[in-house]
Motif scaffolding. Structure first.
Motif, short mmCIF file in Angstrom:
data_model
loop_
_atom_site.label_atom_id
_atom_site.label_comp_id
_atom_site.label_asym_id
_atom_site.label_seq_id
_atom_site.Cartn_x
_atom_site.Cartn_y
_atom_site.Cartn_z
N VAL B 397 74.23 65.69 -3.80
CA VAL B 397 73.53 66.34 -4.91
C VAL B 397 72.28 65.54 -5.19
O VAL B 397 72.34 64.31 -5.29
N GLY B 398 71.15 66.22 -5.32
CA GLY B 398 69.92 65.51 -5.64
C GLY B 398 70.00 64.97 -7.07
O GLY B 398 70.20 65.72 -8.00
N GLN B 399 69.89 63.65 -7.20
CA GLN B 399 70.12 63.06 -8.52
C GLN B 399 68.92 62.34 -9.09
O GLN B 399 68.92 61.98 -10.25
N SER B 400 67.91 62.10 -8.26
CA SER B 400 66.86 61.20 -8.73
C SER B 400 66.10 61.83 -9.87
O SER B 400 65.15 62.59 -9.68
N ALA B 401 66.55 61.49 -11.07
CA ALA B 401 66.16 62.15 -12.30
C ALA B 401 64.69 62.53 -12.37
O ALA B 401 64.35 63.70 -12.39
N GLN B 402 63.84 61.44 -12.37
CA GLN B 402 62.44 61.78 -12.58
C GLN B 402 61.62 61.67 -11.31
O GLN B 402 60.41 61.61 -11.37
N ALA B 403 62.28 61.52 -10.19
CA ALA B 403 61.52 61.33 -8.96
C ALA B 403 60.61 62.52 -8.73
O ALA B 403 61.02 63.66 -8.90
N PRO B 404 59.34 62.23 -8.39
CA PRO B 404 58.40 63.33 -8.19
C PRO B 404 58.85 64.24 -7.06
O PRO B 404 59.41 63.76 -6.09
N ASP B 405 58.63 65.50 -7.21
CA ASP B 405 59.14 66.41 -6.18
C ASP B 405 58.03 67.22 -5.52
O ASP B 405 58.26 68.23 -4.92
N SER B 440 46.09 45.39 -14.37
CA SER B 440 46.81 44.65 -15.41
C SER B 440 48.06 45.42 -15.83
O SER B 440 48.23 46.60 -15.50
N GLY B 441 48.89 44.73 -16.57
CA GLY B 441 50.11 45.34 -17.08
C GLY B 441 49.80 46.51 -18.00
O GLY B 441 50.48 47.53 -17.95
N ASP B 442 48.75 46.35 -18.81
CA ASP B 442 48.39 47.43 -19.74
C ASP B 442 48.09 48.72 -19.00
O ASP B 442 48.60 49.79 -19.33
N GLN B 443 47.25 48.57 -17.98
CA GLN B 443 46.90 49.76 -17.18
C GLN B 443 48.15 50.38 -16.58
O GLN B 443 48.33 51.59 -16.56
N ALA B 444 49.04 49.53 -16.08
CA ALA B 444 50.25 50.02 -15.43
C ALA B 444 51.12 50.79 -16.42
O ALA B 444 51.67 51.84 -16.10
N MET B 445 51.21 50.26 -17.67
CA MET B 445 52.03 50.93 -18.68
C MET B 445 51.49 52.33 -18.96
O MET B 445 52.25 53.29 -19.09
N ARG B 446 50.15 52.41 -19.02
CA ARG B 446 49.55 53.72 -19.28
C ARG B 446 49.84 54.68 -18.13
O ARG B 446 50.22 55.82 -18.33
N ALA B 447 49.73 54.16 -16.90
CA ALA B 447 49.98 55.01 -15.74
C ALA B 447 51.42 55.51 -15.74
O ALA B 447 51.69 56.68 -15.43
N LEU B 448 52.34 54.63 -16.13
CA LEU B 448 53.76 55.01 -16.14
C LEU B 448 54.04 56.12 -17.15
O LEU B 448 54.94 56.93 -16.96
N GLY B 467 54.52 40.37 -13.74
CA GLY B 467 55.11 41.42 -12.90
C GLY B 467 56.55 41.76 -13.24
O GLY B 467 56.94 42.92 -13.18
N THR B 468 57.32 40.73 -13.61
CA THR B 468 58.73 41.04 -13.89
C THR B 468 58.87 41.87 -15.16
O THR B 468 59.74 42.73 -15.26
N GLU B 469 57.97 41.62 -16.12
CA GLU B 469 58.03 42.42 -17.35
C GLU B 469 57.64 43.87 -17.06
O GLU B 469 58.28 44.81 -17.54
N ILE B 470 56.59 44.03 -16.23
CA ILE B 470 56.17 45.39 -15.86
C ILE B 470 57.33 46.10 -15.16
O ILE B 470 57.65 47.25 -15.45
N ALA B 471 58.00 45.37 -14.26
CA ALA B 471 59.09 45.97 -13.50
C ALA B 471 60.22 46.39 -14.44
O ALA B 471 60.81 47.46 -14.31
N LEU B 476 63.03 50.79 -16.94
CA LEU B 476 63.60 51.37 -18.16
C LEU B 476 63.15 52.82 -18.31
O LEU B 476 63.94 53.72 -18.57
N GLY B 477 61.84 53.05 -18.12
CA GLY B 477 61.28 54.39 -18.30
C GLY B 477 61.58 55.31 -17.12
O GLY B 477 61.75 56.52 -17.29
N GLN B 478 61.65 54.73 -15.94
CA GLN B 478 61.86 55.56 -14.75
C GLN B 478 62.95 54.91 -13.88
O GLN B 478 62.65 54.21 -12.91
N PRO B 479 64.20 55.15 -14.23
CA PRO B 479 65.28 54.41 -13.58
C PRO B 479 65.34 54.57 -12.06
O PRO B 479 65.92 53.73 -11.38
N SER B 480 64.73 55.61 -11.53
CA SER B 480 64.85 55.80 -10.07
C SER B 480 63.76 55.05 -9.31
O SER B 480 63.72 55.07 -8.09
N ILE B 481 62.88 54.40 -10.03
CA ILE B 481 61.76 53.73 -9.36
C ILE B 481 62.25 52.52 -8.57
O ILE B 481 63.14 51.78 -9.02
#
Ligand code: HEM
Lengths: 181, 520
Positions: B397-405, B440-448, B467-471, B476-481
């Motif tokens: 069953v396809g489960q990857s919740a928010q994975a782009p399709d 930067s982390g800020d940019q990454a958060m916006r992209a996410l 990087g670990t904080e960004i990860a 958290l926001g995209q568990p399938s990442i």
């Protein structure tokens, strides 16, 4: 010599010049706490190296430094855990010097391998002592002079310590003094 | 034989002596009596000055004994003397001495001159006092030694931190050089001259990378790459070697049931663990026996934690190594993981402790089951790299919740070095990935917030959010990442979570592309 002596030299440098001076000395000689183990016997060469480094830092000749160290040893022994033994050894200059060999006898029982000197009072009159010093070390005259000088201070006396005679296997010290209070 | 001594000679042997005539009148006394008891004079009756303890004075001179033990206590003051009464025709010599204890010595009331030469009590009391003084000094030295050890450890720690920072900066530069040389090769690789030069640069960068590697080792930095590894493949690929480790004389069975299950771990780390465990097993059976190595997929770490603190019953690859050796007693078992503890005469005790460190660092655990006489079994559980993918395969069953399709393979790329960012983005785009580069982390958060991604590829050490904080935020926001971290230096504060992949800088483009491809 025993590490106990090294610790006393360190304390003298500490008192006179502060901790940093001692740490610099340790660094120069590449030594540390393990060269200051109270109950360990170290080569006299190390003791001499420590004294000569200390003398350079105290801006003294080696002889002057030995003299100062002699005086210091008396202060060191009377204010630390050796105080009880110092008090027990004698209550005036004459009896103290008279009993030095007995003091060192106990030292030799506690510290195997120690090479201790011997002191004999060969004449004793009020204000005047002749003491014969024997040792299997050489070059300690100024140390002994300093020790006697320190003892004068200990017993609130003033006076002079001189070498009266160099004999083949001993040195005669002359102490002229006046009792203080 | 009759010996005659002068008063002075007696005084030097027994400074506290007294002599009395037959009517108990004091006729002579030593200096240690005179000095301490000035009230006592020649001509005094001795019994007026002293109490004779437990002595019937009427019968003192009864003539039945030549020598009697005596103890005298001064009637004034606290002075106490003990020794012997030696009788003779005209009287008695009280051959007594002061009692000496450490206390009386410390109090300064008595002096060496109060005691005779060769008095053994004096020597031993002084000896005790001297030893006490030496002990005090020794304790002080012990404290100094401990302080020095701590100082050294601190210096070492500082040095290794500096080495770590240096390595980090150098690695970053090398990474930029490397990525851009790869870029050069891709664009102009057909030109032989450029290709040659690019290879020279690459080789030099590789040599530089070896140097930083040793700096990192010095700073005890993690230098192992963490990748999803198929554990069964790792064991299969090394089975000849593992057989040699076990050695002849021991039957060695391998039963691999974990299939294609992967764990994100360091390849060498796991191999070392297995070798350590096999060596332990072999040494438990000096006379031969059997070792069974098996793998399977399991849920949870239940057996390991009796306190029920098991976080969640995730899926794990279980590696089990069972021997038929002598086993361990309860007592041994409870200490088996202590560093430096070893039940073997030549054991370093580091084996099991390092296996545990590895297992815990990878998000798993290790434990033992054993009974004396019945062999030991070691369980090493490592988290499954992608439990949801496993489940997906199982359930189809396809489960990857928010994975782009929409078919695009989206990568969020975070790197604060613009040259590295540019080169990486270009390389990934050339491979057909859709890349969102962030500095930067800020940019990454916006992209996410705006899009979902398949993969986060991020540097660790960056100003601001690392990087670990960004990860952590991204997961958290995209568990399938999927998460790949890159760094030349992992600061102590940055802890990697199980399942995250780790690639050491300077980045090798091919290795990176392989790793990314495996994540899709
Ligand atoms: C509690 C007091 C004392 C203690 C524990 C003590 C102990 C020692 C020790 C351990 C040594 C080193 C010997 C070696 O390592 O081979 C020494 C040497 C020496 N001590 Fe003492 N000492 C004490 C008091 C004195 C005093 C008051 C004098 C005063 C004259 C003195 C005179 C000397 C001399 C001259 C040496 C040099 C050794 C030599 O000439 O060979 N000491 N002592």
């Amino acid at each position: 010599m025993y590490g106990m002596i090294h610790r006393a030299v360190r304390q003298m440098v500490f008192d006179e010049l502060g901790e940093d001076a001692w740490l610099a000395l340790e660094q120069k000689l590449d030594i540390g706490p393990s060269e200051l183990l109270t109950g360990m016997v170290y080569d006299d060469a190390l003791t001499i190296a420590i004294i000569s480094e200390a003398s350079a830092r105290l801006n003294l000749s080696i002889d002057a430094c030995l003299f100062e160290f002699g005086r210091y040893w008396i202060k060191y022994a009377e204010r630390g855990p050796l105080a009880a033994i110092m008090n027990f050894t004698g209550q005036n200059l004459g009896s103290f010097i008279e009993n030095l060999d007995r003091l060192h006898l106990a030292v030799s029982a506690a510290m195997p391998g120690v090479r201790l000197p011997s002191f004999t009072t060969i004449s004793s009159a009020p204000g005047h002592l002749l003491v014969e010093y024997r040792s299997d070390r050489t070059g300690m005259e100024q140390f002994v002079t300093g020790l006697f000088d320190g003892l004068l201070t200990r017993f609130h006396a003033t006076g002079d310590v001189t070498i009266a005679e160099h004999k083949a296997s001993s040195i005669i010290f002359e102490i002229r003094y006046q009792d203080g209070i | 034989m009759l010996l005659t001594f002068s008063d002075q000679q007696i005084a030097s042997l027994l400074p506290a002596y007294l002599h009395v005539d037959r009517s108990m009148i004091i006729t002579a006394m030593g200096p240690a009596v005179r000095d301490h008891l000035p009230d006592i004079r020649i001509g005094m009756r001795c019994t007026d000055a002293f109490d004779f303890v437990h002595m019937d004075m009427d019968q003192f001179f009864d003539g039945t004994q030549d020598v009697k033990p005596v103890r005298l206590i001064a009637r004034r003051g606290t002075m106490s003397l003990f020794g012997a009464a030696v009788f003779h025709e005209h009287g008695c010599l009280l051959a007594v001495r002061h009692a000496l204890s450490e206390e009386s010595m410390n109090s300064g009331s008595l002096h060496l001159s109060d005691f005779g030469h060769g008095d053994p009590v004096v020597l031993s009391t002084m000896l005790i006092s001297l030893q006490r003084a030496m002990l005090e000094e020794s304790q002080a030295t012990a404290i100094e030694l401990a302080a020095e050890r701590e100082r050294n450890a601190k210096v070492l720690e500082r040095t290794s931190r500096v080495a770590g920072y240096l390595g980090h900066d150098f690695n970053n530069l090398l990474s930029i050089i490397r990525l851009n040389t790869d870029r050069l090769l891709r664009k102009f690789g057909d030109d032989e001259k450029i290709s040659n030069l690019a290879h020279i640069i690459q080789e030099t960068a590789a040599r530089g990378s070896d140097i930083t590697q040793s700096l990192m080792t010095l700073s005890q930095q993690q230098t192992d790459t963490l990748l999803p590894i198929t554990i069964d493949d790792l064991i299969r690929g090394n089975d000849t070697f593992l057989n040699t480790v076990v050695g002849a004389g021991i039957e060695f069975d391998i039963d691999l049931q974990a299939g294609t299950a992967e764990s994100v771990i360091s390849y060498n780390g796991l191999l070392n663990c297995i070798i350590n465990l096999l060596i332990n097993a072999r040494e438990a059976m000096p006379h031969g026996g059997r070792i069974a190595l098996s793998t399977s997929i399991t849920r949870g770490l239940v057996t390991s934690r009796s306190d029920g603190s098991d976080p969640e019953p995730g899926a794990y690859v279980a590696i089990r190594i069972a021997d038929s050796g002598s086993g361990m007693s309860e007592a041994l078992l409870s200490r088996a993981f202590e560093p430096l503890f070893s039940s073997k005469p030549n054991g370093t005790g580091l084996g099991l402790a390092s296996v545990r460190d590895f297992a815990v660092e990878m998000g798993g655990d290790v434990w033992l089951e054993s009974q004396a006489g019945e062999g030991t079994t070691v369980y090493l559980h490592l988290p499954l790299a992608n439990p949801s993918a496993e489940a997906q395969k199982e359930n189809e069953v396809g489960q990857s919740a928010q994975a782009p399709d929409d078919g695009a393979r989206r990568i969020l790329l975070v790197e604060d070095e613009p040259y590295a960012l540019e080169a990486l983005a270009e390389m990934l785009e050339a491979e057909g990935y859709s890349v969102t580069p962030c500095e930067s982390g800020d940019q990454a958060m916006r992209a996410l917030e705006q899009q979902s991604y398949h993969l986060l590829l991020t540097d660790i050490v960056m100003p601001g959010q690392d990087g670990t904080e960004i990860a952590r935020q991204a997961n958290l926001g995209q568990p399938s990442i999927k998460t790949i971290l890159m760094s030349g230096y992992v600061p102590d504060s940055a802890s990697l979570e199980p399942g995250w992949m780790f690639l050491r800088k300077p980045t090798d483009s091919n290795e990176l592309l392989r790793l990314i491809a495996s994540a899709f």
